[in-house]
Design an enzyme around this catalytic site. Structure first.
Site, mmCIF file in Angstrom:
data_model
loop_
_atom_site.group_PDB
_atom_site.id
_atom_site.type_symbol
_atom_site.label_atom_id
_atom_site.label_comp_id
_atom_site.label_asym_id
_atom_site.label_seq_id
_atom_site.Cartn_x
_atom_site.Cartn_y
_atom_site.Cartn_z
ATOM 1 N N ASP A 176 -3.868 0.952 -2.525
ATOM 2 C CA ASP A 176 -3.827 -0.024 -1.424
ATOM 3 C C ASP A 176 -4.166 0.575 -0.068
ATOM 4 O O ASP A 176 -3.674 0.119 0.965
ATOM 5 C CB ASP A 176 -2.466 -0.734 -1.352
ATOM 6 C CG ASP A 176 -2.315 -1.758 -2.463
ATOM 7 O OD1 ASP A 176 -3.271 -1.925 -3.243
ATOM 8 O OD2 ASP A 176 -1.250 -2.384 -2.554
ATOM 9 N N TYR B 9 -8.394 1.731 -12.437
ATOM 10 C CA TYR B 9 -7.169 1.339 -13.120
ATOM 11 C C TYR B 9 -6.365 2.592 -13.450
ATOM 12 O O TYR B 9 -6.873 3.521 -14.077
ATOM 13 C CB TYR B 9 -7.474 0.567 -14.410
ATOM 14 C CG TYR B 9 -6.253 0.326 -15.265
ATOM 15 C CD1 TYR B 9 -5.262 -0.548 -14.847
ATOM 16 C CD2 TYR B 9 -6.080 1.009 -16.470
ATOM 17 C CE1 TYR B 9 -4.128 -0.768 -15.613
ATOM 18 C CE2 TYR B 9 -4.952 0.797 -17.243
ATOM 19 C CZ TYR B 9 -3.979 -0.092 -16.812
ATOM 20 O OH TYR B 9 -2.860 -0.304 -17.571
ATOM 21 N N ASP C 196 1.326 1.783 4.735
ATOM 22 C CA ASP C 196 2.379 1.233 3.866
ATOM 23 C C ASP C 196 2.675 2.202 2.725
ATOM 24 O O ASP C 196 2.707 1.814 1.554
ATOM 25 C CB ASP C 196 1.977 -0.134 3.325
ATOM 26 C CG ASP C 196 3.164 -0.901 2.712
ATOM 27 O OD1 ASP C 196 4.327 -0.541 3.030
ATOM 28 O OD2 ASP C 196 2.937 -1.847 1.939
ATOM 29 N N VAL D 295 -2.995 -9.162 -8.808
ATOM 30 C CA VAL D 295 -3.603 -7.949 -9.348
ATOM 31 C C VAL D 295 -3.748 -8.117 -10.853
ATOM 32 O O VAL D 295 -2.797 -8.490 -11.544
ATOM 33 C CB VAL D 295 -2.751 -6.701 -9.042
ATOM 34 C CG1 VAL D 295 -3.452 -5.450 -9.543
ATOM 35 C CG2 VAL D 295 -2.471 -6.598 -7.552
ATOM 36 N N GLY E 74 1.635 -10.140 -4.929
ATOM 37 C CA GLY E 74 2.277 -9.681 -3.708
ATOM 38 C C GLY E 74 1.717 -10.418 -2.517
ATOM 39 O O GLY E 74 1.012 -11.425 -2.660
#
Length: 391
Positions: free
Chosen positions: A167, A105, A148, A32, A27
């Protein structure tokens, strides 16, 4: 630092601590990876900073140094957020002078795999929205604003169907390193963020309102992924969203009121904080439970064994049962079909009659594909849909 391939594998971090396993995506921020932490013996997610893009084609060494230092500071701030509904940040490391985050994760899929076109059942909408709001409340307590919030940054765990926000802090980092515009996703950006203003906690609440709107209607409040970004930013600033109940039937008035308040153009007209949203969602869930109790008083539908309140936990357990049976037997197994019918009936008895009809409709379409339109399982599913539609 990068240790190089070993038997076809790659290792990064001090002493090659992290083994890269799968490339999960790319992105604006960078790449990632799913990785294995050799020191602690657990899976982690590594987010590598796209330093070449952020620093420009001819990076000034001083600018690169400033970007690295700011990345480390923002990572430290975001790591303070402690919530079961926020993916934890474990560490910040370096690979060949490229910084990367070491994060929890999350074994699951993003929320955008669940939303779009078809509204979600109301109980699930409230459950996931409440969890997102709880995650935001924990972040805002630490003065961390996400900036976001969107379905792609909300992961739904496979194990328990709970959500994890990811994020945190990255948008503020991008804001500080990019000068063209504010970071964010136009479909879910608050009016003030559309004007490239920093925004605050209530900007996150507006974005949550956009996500909740999509959960209950199947569409974001303005446009879709093909819409022009400039037109979207103008709509967020100047256009009133269509009330959810004008788009789909069965949305409780209290839920619609909360969503429309979250989508207020003026931040001062939105809820005062994320904890107020959590409280409002709990009240809506209580109303749904009361509605379900009233429906049971008039007689349960055949095959339902739902009893008592607390439908959120029962629905979560039923959803988990469906996923486990699919993993064990495959999607078209008789046990899976039965479990999906039980989930649909439980959804209806929770007060979400529309959601029950939609779950039966989806099951009927799946059975028609697998077995044919005249098969008994297909007919049973569509009969269940009709029963809840008439209810």
């Amino acid at each position: 630092m990068m240790m190089g391939p070993r038997d076809g594998r790659r290792f990064v971090g001090l002493g090659g601590r992290f083994e890269l396993v799968d490339h999960m995506g790319s992105g604006g921020f960078g790449d990632v990876w799913r990785a294995r932490d050799a020191m602690l013996g657990r899976e982690v997610a590594l987010k590598f900073l796209a330093l070449d893009r952020l620093a420009g084609p001819r990076p000034d060494p001083e600018r690169v140094r400033q970007i690295r230092e700011r990345f480390a500071r923002e990572s430290l701030i975001a790591a303070k957020v402690d919530s079961p509904y926020v993916a934890s940040i474990y560490d910040c490391d370096m690979d060949n002078e490229t910084p990367f985050l070491v994060m929890e994760y999350v074994d699951g899929e993003p929320l955008n795999a669940h939303v779009g076109i078809t509204p979600l059942p109301l109980a699930r909408t409230c459950r996931w929205s409440g969890q997102i709001a709880q995650g935001l409340a924990a972040a805002h307590d630490q003065s961390v604003v996400h900036r976001d919030i969107k379905p792609g940054n909300v992961l739904v765990r496979e194990a328990d169907s709970d959500v994890r926000l990811v994020d945190f802090g990255l948008s503020r980092f991008v804001d500080a390193t990019e000068t063209r515009s504010a970071a964010g996703t136009p479909l879910y950006m608050s009016p003030e963020r559309c004007r490239a203003e920093p925004g605050d906690e209530r900007s996150d609440l507006y974005s949550l309102g956009c996500v909740m709107y999509e959960m209950v209607t199947g569409w974001p409040p303005f446009g879709d992924t093909r819409a022009d970004p400039v037109a979207l930013t103008q709509a967020h600033q100047n256009k009133a969203p269509t009330p959810p109940r004008a788009r789909v039937a069965g949305v409780p008035p209290t839920l619609e009121k909360l969503i429309m308040t979250l989508l207020a153009k003026d931040p001062q007209h939105r809820p005062r904080n994320a904890r107020a949203v959590v409280h409002a969602i709990k009240e809506i869930e209580q109303d749904l439970d009361a509605s379900g109790a009233e429906q049971r008083a008039h007689g349960p539908a055949p095959g339902s064994d739902a009893s008592g309140n607390g439908f959120a936990d029962q629905l979560s357990a039923a959803e988990l049962t469906v996923r486990r049976l699919i993993w064990k037997h495959g999607q078209d197994h008789a046990l899976v079909i039965t479990a999906r019918m039980e989930l649909a009936d439980l959804t209806g008895h929770s007060g979400d009659v529309r959601g029950a009809a939609e779950l039966y409709d989806r099951l009927g379409q799946d059975c028609s594909t697998w077995f044919g339109p005249g098969h008994s399982r297909t007919l049973d599913a569509f009969e269940g849909m009709a029963r809840w539609v008439s209810a």
